[in-house]
Scaffold this motif. Structure first.
Motif, mmCIF file in Angstrom:
data_model
loop_
_atom_site.group_PDB
_atom_site.id
_atom_site.type_symbol
_atom_site.label_atom_id
_atom_site.label_comp_id
_atom_site.label_asym_id
_atom_site.label_seq_id
_atom_site.Cartn_x
_atom_site.Cartn_y
_atom_site.Cartn_z
ATOM 1 N N SER A 57 0.856 -1.177 0.000
ATOM 2 C CA SER A 57 0.000 0.000 0.000
ATOM 3 C C SER A 57 0.895 1.230 0.000
ATOM 4 O O SER A 57 1.893 1.279 0.723
ATOM 5 C CB SER A 57 -0.898 0.009 1.239
ATOM 6 N N LEU A 58 0.542 2.232 -0.815
ATOM 7 C CA LEU A 58 1.395 3.408 -0.968
ATOM 8 C C LEU A 58 0.608 4.694 -0.790
ATOM 9 O O LEU A 58 -0.575 4.766 -1.139
ATOM 10 C CB LEU A 58 2.043 3.446 -2.355
ATOM 11 N N VAL A 59 1.301 5.703 -0.259
ATOM 12 C CA VAL A 59 0.783 7.066 -0.290
ATOM 13 C C VAL A 59 1.786 7.937 -1.032
ATOM 14 O O VAL A 59 2.957 7.582 -1.204
ATOM 15 C CB VAL A 59 0.519 7.631 1.125
ATOM 16 N N ARG A 60 1.322 9.081 -1.486
ATOM 17 C CA ARG A 60 2.141 10.000 -2.283
ATOM 18 C C ARG A 60 2.892 10.975 -1.384
ATOM 19 O O ARG A 60 2.310 11.617 -0.509
ATOM 20 C CB ARG A 60 1.227 10.775 -3.231
ATOM 21 N N GLY A 61 4.187 11.092 -1.613
ATOM 22 C CA GLY A 61 4.983 12.101 -0.930
ATOM 23 C C GLY A 61 5.061 13.385 -1.738
ATOM 24 O O GLY A 61 4.639 13.441 -2.901
ATOM 25 N N ASN A 62 5.609 14.433 -1.138
ATOM 26 C CA ASN A 62 5.724 15.697 -1.859
ATOM 27 C C ASN A 62 6.605 15.582 -3.095
ATOM 28 O O ASN A 62 6.331 16.200 -4.131
ATOM 29 C CB ASN A 62 6.230 16.808 -0.927
ATOM 30 N N HIS A 63 7.639 14.755 -3.027
ATOM 31 C CA HIS A 63 8.496 14.581 -4.203
ATOM 32 C C HIS A 63 7.845 13.684 -5.251
ATOM 33 O O HIS A 63 8.126 13.838 -6.450
ATOM 34 C CB HIS A 63 9.853 14.039 -3.780
ATOM 35 N N ASP A 64 6.979 12.774 -4.838
ATOM 36 C CA ASP A 64 6.184 12.020 -5.807
ATOM 37 C C ASP A 64 5.216 12.959 -6.526
ATOM 38 O O ASP A 64 5.039 12.874 -7.751
ATOM 39 C CB ASP A 64 5.393 10.909 -5.110
ATOM 40 N N ARG A 65 4.599 13.833 -5.774
ATOM 41 C CA ARG A 65 3.687 14.824 -6.367
ATOM 42 C C ARG A 65 4.412 15.675 -7.399
ATOM 43 O O ARG A 65 3.847 16.022 -8.453
ATOM 44 C CB ARG A 65 3.079 15.692 -5.260
ATOM 45 N N ALA A 66 5.681 16.019 -7.119
ATOM 46 C CA ALA A 66 6.456 16.849 -8.046
ATOM 47 C C ALA A 66 6.641 16.180 -9.402
ATOM 48 O O ALA A 66 6.850 16.865 -10.413
ATOM 49 C CB ALA A 66 7.808 17.185 -7.434
ATOM 50 N N MET A 67 6.563 14.847 -9.441
ATOM 51 C CA MET A 67 6.730 14.143 -10.719
ATOM 52 C C MET A 67 5.565 14.401 -11.662
ATOM 53 O O MET A 67 5.643 14.082 -12.852
ATOM 54 C CB MET A 67 6.887 12.645 -10.479
ATOM 55 N N GLY A 68 4.483 14.976 -11.166
ATOM 56 C CA GLY A 68 3.364 15.331 -12.019
ATOM 57 C C GLY A 68 3.530 16.664 -12.726
ATOM 58 O O GLY A 68 2.644 17.077 -13.485
ATOM 59 N N ALA A 69 4.664 17.334 -12.521
ATOM 60 C CA ALA A 69 4.902 18.616 -13.177
ATOM 61 C C ALA A 69 4.935 18.444 -14.693
ATOM 62 O O ALA A 69 5.404 17.428 -15.213
ATOM 63 C CB ALA A 69 6.217 19.220 -12.683
ATOM 64 N N ALA A 70 4.465 19.453 -15.407
ATOM 65 C CA ALA A 70 4.431 19.387 -16.867
ATOM 66 C C ALA A 70 5.814 19.560 -17.488
ATOM 67 O O ALA A 70 6.059 19.135 -18.622
ATOM 68 C CB ALA A 70 3.485 20.452 -17.403
#
Length: 243
Positions: A57-70
């Motif tokens: 089971s995984l949750v998103r970290g702030n650096h994972d969120r950054a991978m969504g940058a365009a």
């Protein structure tokens, strides 16, 4: 019920492999990954592939969120390295992870509920992360009442018991034992190069084992040096941040 709890891998494949081998030997019922999987000058592609091959089971970290940058605009050096190495599908997978989940009654998030970049159990004093008072932690939890709450982000192995009896646990970092950050300027240091994780046994009482795992951190340090990150190499070898 036994949970294996990991966090803050930051693309450190040898550390992750060593931790997963230890977890396989301990055989918890479930593995929970609290985020920040790939960002860093190491092995983001291979790390993501290994994580996706495993049941957890995984949750998103702030650096994972950054991978969504365009684009790379506004990304730091570690995020930029991972963003360029990963293909769009892998970046989307990381950015699409849930910010918060509940596993066997345990509330799981990366940093604070509702904020993936704010420390929960620490604060900055004189340029270092130090433990926060219990009352401050309770304020940051904003009335959350789960008997067990799991977080990462600070890379600090820490466990506290709230006035309610609830337990809050940070397993420490699998792959990045020290770093220097800004706004405000501070360092987080574990003081040792080992990879870290926790085993939590859920019963009438909650039992916790914190683990430090030996792995080939010299290999990871050399990889960081080859990618121009002397700061990471020093942290990986020593568990301390460059002065």
């Amino acid at each position: 019920m036994r949970l294996g709890v990991i966090a803050d891998i930051h693309g450190n494949l040898p550390a992750l492999e060593a931790v997963l081998a230890k977890l396989d030997a301990l055989a918890p019922d479930l593995i929970v990954n609290l985020g920040d999987c790939a960002s860093g000058p190491l092995w983001p592609v291979e790390t993501v592939a290994l994580l996706r091959s495993r049941v957890m089971s995984l949750v998103r970290g702030n650096h994972d969120r950054a991978m969504g940058a365009a684009s790379l605009d506004g990304l730091g050096a570690s995020d930029s390295y991972a963003w360029q190495a990963l293909d769009p599908e892998a970046r989307a997978w990381l950015a699409g992870l849930p910010a918060e989940i509940t596993v066997e009654g345990a509330l799981c998030f990366h940093a604070c509920p509702g904020n993936d970049s704010t420390y929960l159990m620490e604060e900055v004093q004189n340029g270092y992360l130090v433990p926060s008072p219990i009352a401050t932690i309770e304020q940051r939890l904003a009335g959350r009442t789960a008997r067990l709450m799991l977080c990462g982000h600070s890379h600090q192995t820490r466990t506290v018991r709230l006035e309610s009896g609830a337990i809050v646990l940070n397993p420490g970092s699998v792959g990045n034992p020290a770093y220097r950050d800004t706004d405000p300027a501070h360092v987080s240091e574990s003081g040792m190069p080992h990879a870290r994780f926790a085993i939590v046994t859920l019963g009438a009482e909650i039992a916790i084992q914190h683990h430090l795992v030996v792995y080939d951190w010299e290999r990871s340090a050399r990889r960081a040096e080859a990618n121009g990150r002397a700061d990471w190499a020093h942290a990986l070898r020593t568990g301390t941040a460059l002065p």
